[in-house]
Design a protein around this motif. Structure first.
Motif, short mmCIF file in Angstrom:
data_model
loop_
_atom_site.label_atom_id
_atom_site.label_comp_id
_atom_site.label_asym_id
_atom_site.label_seq_id
_atom_site.Cartn_x
_atom_site.Cartn_y
_atom_site.Cartn_z
N LEU A 196 0.83 -1.21 0.00
CA LEU A 196 0.00 0.00 0.00
C LEU A 196 0.86 1.26 0.00
O LEU A 196 0.42 2.32 -0.41
CB LEU A 196 -0.88 0.04 1.26
N MET A 197 2.08 1.11 0.51
CA MET A 197 2.94 2.29 0.68
C MET A 197 3.79 2.57 -0.56
O MET A 197 4.71 3.39 -0.50
CB MET A 197 3.81 2.13 1.92
N LYS A 198 3.48 1.94 -1.66
CA LYS A 198 4.17 2.17 -2.94
C LYS A 198 5.69 2.14 -2.78
O LYS A 198 6.37 3.17 -2.89
CB LYS A 198 3.73 3.51 -3.53
N MET B 22 -4.12 5.14 -2.37
CA MET B 22 -4.72 3.87 -2.79
C MET B 22 -6.09 3.67 -2.16
O MET B 22 -6.98 3.04 -2.77
CB MET B 22 -3.80 2.72 -2.40
N ALA B 23 -6.29 4.17 -0.95
CA ALA B 23 -7.59 4.04 -0.30
C ALA B 23 -8.64 4.83 -1.07
O ALA B 23 -9.74 4.34 -1.34
CB ALA B 23 -7.51 4.53 1.15
N LYS C 260 -4.05 -5.01 -9.55
CA LYS C 260 -3.53 -5.97 -8.58
C LYS C 260 -3.06 -5.32 -7.28
O LYS C 260 -2.44 -5.97 -6.45
CB LYS C 260 -2.41 -6.79 -9.21
N ARG C 261 -3.35 -4.03 -7.12
CA ARG C 261 -3.01 -3.37 -5.86
C ARG C 261 -3.87 -3.96 -4.75
O ARG C 261 -4.96 -4.47 -5.00
CB ARG C 261 -3.22 -1.86 -5.98
N PRO C 262 -3.41 -3.86 -3.49
CA PRO C 262 -4.09 -4.57 -2.39
C PRO C 262 -5.57 -4.23 -2.22
O PRO C 262 -6.37 -5.11 -1.92
CB PRO C 262 -3.28 -4.14 -1.17
N ALA D 155 -6.76 0.85 4.80
CA ALA D 155 -5.73 1.63 4.09
C ALA D 155 -5.70 3.07 4.62
O ALA D 155 -4.63 3.64 4.82
CB ALA D 155 -6.00 1.61 2.59
N TYR D 156 -6.90 3.65 4.84
CA TYR D 156 -6.95 5.00 5.43
C TYR D 156 -6.29 4.99 6.81
O TYR D 156 -5.54 5.90 7.16
CB TYR D 156 -8.39 5.47 5.58
#
Lengths: 94, 330
Positions: free
Chosen positions: B28-30, B76-77, B91-93, B104-105
């Motif tokens: 999530l943190m790229k 991403m959230a 395919k991101r989480p 994610a938030y």
């Protein structure tokens, strides 16, 4: 539906409000020993979840990661404090 | 009412808790973006004319990386709907269903707070303030406002990605100087040609997700022209560190050679029909249709170009390879 041990009145959901005796689920097991979900009235909803091995393993890994992160943060703050203090003392700051 | 007597028991195996792994949260943190953030911030830190405690510098850079990762998680959230539509990001989480947007938030907010606090403790309040502002700028101004509303999204939003070398500089010096602004501006000007080159050969993805990237909103031809114009300005501006003395001969040579190749690739895009082919794109980042090869090449090289410039700065200031140009520099 939220798994809960007590209803909104603060009484133990596994106990019958009138008799005070421990409730049993439909399988005859004491309510305190099942991991079912209770509705808003503190009555078992009839749904019982057991974690799959994958879920248990994933939860354990997440718990370990959170614990390590918290401990790591504490160590970092401690070390920053020590280094800043040392630098200030070395520089003659009061 | 459901009572213990009449309640039927449904035993359900699984489905009650998430099976997300720590790796999903890390994704999530790229991490790739974090790598570039760490690298550019490190170069700003090294290039600054002040000695800094190595341990505190290391922790500060780490805090910056976590802050950048937190901004990525917030992005991403919020963008889960867009990511689910685009092949590149499916395919991101979050779109994959491994992590909920709420989680994610949560990660983004908590990591942001911890990162800014750590930066304030390890470096100084100005660096912490800049980090907090850059997270806010990326997560709120860019992600929540600009990205879905204007084709200038990455031009303005690119400022968020330009902060790291400036923050690196501020970690060391505690102030924003002209050289820090120059480092900021290099990445700020680099972002449009870099992002639009990708958008040219992934325009179908952006169109499907209704994101008004330049090729979608203004067309491929206009985008190719703007890539060329921004590239010219970037390559000229990348010489600025030589004038202030921040960059020496090694940087000047890198800037000149690297800039020349950047311009050649930008001209190649301008003369191509990149972004105009009609077939669907492949999912992989570097997969490309035959007509879009020029765009793919500039996108890939632009990352190398930025790396060369900042590596030259690091080499000059960390390894004693700094020789000022005659009549210029420190």
């Amino acid at each position: 539906m939220v798994p809960s041990e007590s209803d909104n009145n603060g009484t133990d959901a596994s106990q019958d409000a009138a008799s005070g005796e421990e409730r049993k689920d439909s399988s005859g097991a004491p309510a305190s020993q099942n991991f079912g979900f209770y509705n808003r009235e503190g009555v078992p909803s009839g749904e019982h979840y057991t974690l799959s091995p994958e879920e248990e393993a994933a939860r354990k890994k997440r718990n370990v990661a959170i614990a390590l992160s918290l401990v790591g943060f504490m160590v970092v703050v401690f070390l920053i404090t020590v280094v800043q203090l040392s630098n200030n003392i070395a520089n003659g700051a009061g | 009412m459901n009572t213990p007597e009449n309640a039927s028991v449904h035993r359900v195996k699984g489905g009650a808790v998430s099976t997300a792994s720590p790796r999903d949260y890390f994704d999530l943190m790229k991490p790739r973006v974090m790598t570039l953030v760490v690298f550019t911030a490190f170069s700003g830190l090294i290039a600054a004319p002040v000695d800094v405690d190595p341990f505190l510098a290391l922790i500060s850079i780490f805090a910056l990386a976590v802050g950048a990762g937190a901004a990525g998680a917030l992005n991403m959230a919020f963008d889960a709907d867009i990511d689910a539509t685009m092949k590149r990001t499916q395919k991101r989480p979050v779109p994959r269903g491994a992590v909920t947007p709420a989680d994610a938030y949560g990660l983004g907010v908590v990591a942001s707070i911890l990162a800014v606090l750590t930066m304030a403790l390890a470096a100084n309040y100005l660096a912490a303030g800049l980090l907090a502002f850059s997270i806010f700028f990326y997560a709120v101004i860019y992600t929540m406002i600009l990205k879905r509303s204007t084709p200038q999204n990455i031009v303005i939003g690119g400022a968020a990605g330009a902060f790291p070398p400036m923050i690196g500089w501020v970690i060391a010096t505690g102030e924003i100087s002209l050289d820090a602004v120059i480092l900021f501006m290099i990445i700020f000007l680099w972002t449009p040609p870099h992002s639009w080159a990708l958008a040219l050969y992934k325009s179908g993805d952006y169109q499907a997700a209704n994101v008004p990237m330049m090729p979608v909103a203004k067309g491929a031809k206009s985008t190719r022209l703007q890539i060329l114009l921004y590239s010219i300005v970037l390559v000229i501006f990348a010489g600025a560190p030589v004038l202030t003395g921040l960059g020496g001969i090694a940087y000047a040579a890198t800037s000149l050679g690297g800039g020349a190749l950047f311009l050649l690739l930008a001209i190649r895009i301008f003369n191509s029909r990149a972004g105009e082919a009609g077939s669907a794109e492949d999912g992989a980042l570097y997969a490309v249709r035959a007509g879009d090869k020029a765009a793919r090449d500039l996108f890939a090289y632009s990352i190398g170009y930025l790396t060369f410039l900042f590596t030259a700065l690091i080499a000059e200031h960390a390894f004693g390879m700094y020789w000022a140009l005659p009549g210029l520099g420190a």
